[in-house]
Design a protein around this motif. Structure first.
Motif, PDB file in Angstrom:
ATOM      1  N   ARG A  54      -5.756   4.205  -0.864  1.00 55.62           N
ATOM      2  CA  ARG A  54      -6.987   4.759  -1.447  1.00 55.62           C
ATOM      3  C   ARG A  54      -6.762   5.255  -2.878  1.00 55.62           C
ATOM      4  O   ARG A  54      -7.691   5.372  -3.653  1.00 55.62           O
ATOM      5  CB  ARG A  54      -7.517   5.899  -0.579  1.00 55.62           C
ATOM      6  CG  ARG A  54      -8.223   5.426   0.684  1.00 55.62           C
ATOM      7  CD  ARG A  54      -8.840   6.577   1.460  1.00 55.62           C
ATOM      8  NE  ARG A  54      -7.822   7.472   1.978  1.00 55.62           N
ATOM      9  CZ  ARG A  54      -7.199   7.286   3.152  1.00 55.62           C
ATOM     10  NH1 ARG A  54      -7.510   6.253   3.912  1.00 55.62           N
ATOM     11  NH2 ARG A  54      -6.291   8.125   3.577  1.00 55.62           N
ATOM     12  N   GLY A  55      -5.497   5.552  -3.211  1.00 56.25           N
ATOM     13  CA  GLY A  55      -5.196   6.062  -4.545  1.00 56.25           C
ATOM     14  C   GLY A  55      -4.879   7.539  -4.499  1.00 56.25           C
ATOM     15  O   GLY A  55      -5.647   8.317  -3.914  1.00 56.25           O
ATOM     16  N   CYS A  56      -3.744   7.931  -5.055  1.00 58.49           N
ATOM     17  CA  CYS A  56      -3.393   9.359  -5.070  1.00 58.49           C
ATOM     18  C   CYS A  56      -2.588   9.653  -6.333  1.00 58.49           C
ATOM     19  O   CYS A  56      -2.351   8.773  -7.149  1.00 58.49           O
ATOM     20  CB  CYS A  56      -2.611   9.737  -3.813  1.00 58.49           C
ATOM     21  SG  CYS A  56      -0.962   9.023  -3.736  1.00 58.49           S
ATOM     22  N   ARG A  57      -2.139  10.893  -6.459  1.00 51.01           N
ATOM     23  CA  ARG A  57      -1.451  11.336  -7.664  1.00 51.01           C
ATOM     24  C   ARG A  57      -0.160  10.523  -7.876  1.00 51.01           C
ATOM     25  O   ARG A  57       0.223  10.216  -8.994  1.00 51.01           O
ATOM     26  CB  ARG A  57      -1.102  12.826  -7.511  1.00 51.01           C
ATOM     27  CG  ARG A  57      -0.758  13.548  -8.789  1.00 51.01           C
ATOM     28  CD  ARG A  57      -0.749  15.048  -8.547  1.00 51.01           C
ATOM     29  NE  ARG A  57       0.080  15.392  -7.386  1.00 51.01           N
ATOM     30  CZ  ARG A  57       1.395  15.585  -7.436  1.00 51.01           C
ATOM     31  NH1 ARG A  57       2.039  15.487  -8.569  1.00 51.01           N
ATOM     32  NH2 ARG A  57       2.091  15.900  -6.355  1.00 51.01           N
ATOM     33  N   LEU A  58       0.477  10.159  -6.766  1.00 52.83           N
ATOM     34  CA  LEU A  58       1.767   9.473  -6.857  1.00 52.83           C
ATOM     35  C   LEU A  58       1.634   8.016  -7.296  1.00 52.83           C
ATOM     36  O   LEU A  58       2.348   7.534  -8.156  1.00 52.83           O
ATOM     37  CB  LEU A  58       2.476   9.543  -5.498  1.00 52.83           C
ATOM     38  CG  LEU A  58       3.954   9.174  -5.531  1.00 52.83           C
ATOM     39  CD1 LEU A  58       4.805  10.383  -5.877  1.00 52.83           C
ATOM     40  CD2 LEU A  58       4.380   8.587  -4.193  1.00 52.83           C
ATOM     41  N   CYS A  59       0.668   7.309  -6.673  1.00 53.04           N
ATOM     42  CA  CYS A  59       0.573   5.863  -6.890  1.00 53.04           C
ATOM     43  C   CYS A  59      -0.530   5.495  -7.871  1.00 53.04           C
ATOM     44  O   CYS A  59      -0.623   4.372  -8.310  1.00 53.04           O
ATOM     45  CB  CYS A  59       0.311   5.176  -5.558  1.00 53.04           C
ATOM     46  SG  CYS A  59      -1.300   5.614  -4.883  1.00 53.04           S
ATOM     47  N   LYS A  60      -1.384   6.429  -8.184  1.00 53.61           N
ATOM     48  CA  LYS A  60      -2.562   6.230  -9.051  1.00 53.61           C
ATOM     49  C   LYS A  60      -3.620   5.324  -8.402  1.00 53.61           C
ATOM     50  O   LYS A  60      -4.716   5.757  -8.124  1.00 53.61           O
ATOM     51  CB  LYS A  60      -2.153   5.685 -10.421  1.00 53.61           C
ATOM     52  CG  LYS A  60      -1.110   6.576 -11.103  1.00 53.61           C
ATOM     53  CD  LYS A  60      -1.613   7.087 -12.431  1.00 53.61           C
ATOM     54  CE  LYS A  60      -0.839   8.309 -12.885  1.00 53.61           C
ATOM     55  NZ  LYS A  60       0.612   8.121 -12.966  1.00 53.61           N
ATOM     56  N   THR A  87       0.840  -1.195   0.000  1.00 54.29           N
ATOM     57  CA  THR A  87       0.000   0.000   0.000  1.00 54.29           C
ATOM     58  C   THR A  87       0.877   1.247   0.000  1.00 54.29           C
ATOM     59  O   THR A  87       1.914   1.298   0.643  1.00 54.29           O
ATOM     60  CB  THR A  87      -0.898   0.046   1.255  1.00 54.29           C
ATOM     61  OG1 THR A  87      -0.124  -0.390   2.384  1.00 54.29           O
ATOM     62  CG2 THR A  87      -2.111  -0.841   1.111  1.00 54.29           C
ATOM     63  N   CYS A  88       0.438   2.243  -0.741  1.00 52.96           N
ATOM     64  CA  CYS A  88       1.141   3.529  -0.830  1.00 52.96           C
ATOM     65  C   CYS A  88       1.090   4.200   0.549  1.00 52.96           C
ATOM     66  O   CYS A  88       0.060   4.190   1.217  1.00 52.96           O
ATOM     67  CB  CYS A  88       0.445   4.389  -1.877  1.00 52.96           C
ATOM     68  SG  CYS A  88       0.892   6.123  -1.866  1.00 52.96           S
ATOM     69  N   ASP A  89       2.214   4.781   0.994  1.00 54.00           N
ATOM     70  CA  ASP A  89       2.216   5.362   2.346  1.00 54.00           C
ATOM     71  C   ASP A  89       1.548   6.725   2.384  1.00 54.00           C
ATOM     72  O   ASP A  89       1.174   7.207   3.444  1.00 54.00           O
ATOM     73  CB  ASP A  89       3.637   5.438   2.911  1.00 54.00           C
ATOM     74  CG  ASP A  89       4.536   6.308   2.065  1.00 54.00           C
ATOM     75  OD1 ASP A  89       4.335   6.344   0.836  1.00 54.00           O
ATOM     76  OD2 ASP A  89       5.442   6.954   2.621  1.00 54.00           O
ATOM     77  N   ILE A  90       1.371   7.330   1.228  1.00 52.75           N
ATOM     78  CA  ILE A  90       0.770   8.672   1.214  1.00 52.75           C
ATOM     79  C   ILE A  90      -0.754   8.581   1.340  1.00 52.75           C
ATOM     80  O   ILE A  90      -1.370   9.275   2.142  1.00 52.75           O
ATOM     81  CB  ILE A  90       1.182   9.435  -0.058  1.00 52.75           C
ATOM     82  CG1 ILE A  90       2.693   9.729   0.019  1.00 52.75           C
ATOM     83  CG2 ILE A  90       0.380  10.726  -0.216  1.00 52.75           C
ATOM     84  CD1 ILE A  90       3.292  10.202  -1.268  1.00 52.75           C
ATOM     85  N   CYS A  91      -1.369   7.661   0.553  1.00 55.16           N
ATOM     86  CA  CYS A  91      -2.832   7.589   0.556  1.00 55.16           C
ATOM     87  C   CYS A  91      -3.349   6.336   1.262  1.00 55.16           C
ATOM     88  O   CYS A  91      -4.551   6.106   1.309  1.00 55.16           O
ATOM     89  CB  CYS A  91      -3.348   7.625  -0.874  1.00 55.16           C
ATOM     90  SG  CYS A  91      -2.819   6.197  -1.827  1.00 55.16           S
ATOM     91  N   ALA A  92      -2.433   5.507   1.798  1.00 54.18           N
ATOM     92  CA  ALA A  92      -2.792   4.275   2.513  1.00 54.18           C
ATOM     93  C   ALA A  92      -3.680   3.355   1.662  1.00 54.18           C
ATOM     94  O   ALA A  92      -4.582   2.700   2.166  1.00 54.18           O
ATOM     95  CB  ALA A  92      -3.473   4.585   3.839  1.00 54.18           C
TER      96      ALA A  92
HETATM   97 ZN   LIG Z   1      -0.973   6.786  -3.030  1.00 51.65          ZN
END
Ligand SMILES: [Zn+2]
Length: 342
Positions: A271-277, A264-269
């Protein structure tokens, strides 16, 4: 300064007590005096000489004291320049420690190895197209009939076969002992192999030498949930409590089934964000050890199963630290201006 004062004092001494000093001159002229005066003047000169010598000595000591007081021991000194462990060495030690906590033993295997251990024994046929993904350095050395050409290990997976073979030999010894003792024990392998790898590549995001770490567990009744458990454990221990992994079907010759492991992406946990899509980042490759690989390691796939996983040290380090290294080759450039930052 003390040195200047010392010099002045010496000038005074020479002026009065030196070879042609004033007192010396008077003493030299004493012969011209009348008999009655000679003695009293002589005494007077000696007394003056002694007094002057004492004064000069006292003053000299005072200067020395002042010089000593001038030295202030509370002023911080200049710290000598100290080195530190390379950032990759630090990461390797951290990863090794994480796996040690759950009983993995860190092993070392040859970095120069035979084709058989790096490919064929891992279920890559001689003409398997997947071989092209491993841009291998081949050695110009005599071939082995049994093991093929020598190479620089393009991944840490050669350690799988090497460990199984060694473990099998140990197991045979144990089996003999068991026969004697009539007690039953299993063959567990819990190995972590962290090592240098070599590929014909050199650009901003690739270096000809890099590091991978690879885990292997072989025992009775090992299944995918064990693999998932170890990966989740690593995700939490190395990256942080909230992180979990997921398995995506993939294809590797040496595992069946095979997976790509995401975290899981550490920024959005997740949920999906600009970095991980989509909430997930690629972490590793993994799978259940292919029965052919177990066989090649001398282990009976009907009795034993196992899982393996592997990824790059540089990769997890950058994922964890959020470190943006403009050119990966800088890591191995011996440039202290760059390396000194870490
Ligand atoms: Zn993310």
């Amino acid at each position: 300064m003390a040195a200047g004062n010392d010099r002045e004092l010496e000038e005074i001494r020479i002026e009065y007590l030196g070879r042609s000093g004033r007192l010396t001159q008077i003493f030299k002229n004493i012969g011209n005096l009348e008999e009655g005066e000679k003695k009293s003047i002589g005494l007077l000169i000696n007394e003056s000489k002694n007094t002057l010598q004492k004064l000069i000595a006292t003053q000299k000591n005072k200067f020395k004291e002042t010089a000593r007081e001038w030295f202030d021991p509370t002023i911080p000194g200049e710290a000598p320049r100290t080195g530190s462990l390379h950032i990759i060495t630090q990461a390797i030690e951290e990863i090794a420690e994480v796996f040690k906590q759950i009983g993995f033993i860190r092993m070392r295997y040859p970095e120069v190895d035979w084709d058989w251990f790096a490919f064929e024994g891992l279920n890559f046929d001689k003409n398997h197209p997947a071989r092209d993904d491993w841009e291998t350095f081949w050695l110009n050395a005599p071939e082995s009939k049994k093991y093929g050409t020598m190479l620089l290990t393009p991944h840490t997976s050669n350690g799988q076969i090497r460990e199984m073979q060694r473990e099998m030999q140990r197991e045979m010894q144990r089996e003999m002992q068991r026969e004697m003792q009539r007690s039953k024990k299993n063959l567990p392998i819990r190995m972590i192999n962290i090592a240098k790898c070599y590929r014909r590549q050199s650009d901003i995001s690739h270096t000809p030498m890099f590091h991978q770490f690879e885990g292997l567990v072989v025992d009775k009744d090992i299944n995918i949930t064990h693999l998932k458990g170890v990966l989740d454990y690593f995700a939490k221990a190395y990256f942080g409590k909230g992180r979990v992994t997921r398995l995506r079907p993939h294809n590797f010759p040496f595992t069946e089934p095979s997976f790509e492991v995401d975290i899981t992406c550490d920024i959005c946990a997740g949920r999906g964000c600009r970095l991980c899509k989509e909430g997930w980042l690629e972490l590793a490759g993994a799978g259940m050890v292919h029965p052919n690989v177990l066989k090649n390691g001398g282990i009976d796939p009907k009795k034993y199963t196992g899982f393996a996983f592997g990824t790059g040290v540089e990769r997890v380090l950058m994922m964890k630290s959020g470190l943006k290294i403009p050119d990966l080759r800088l890591l191995y450039s011996s440039d202290l201006h760059f390396l000194g930052q870490f």
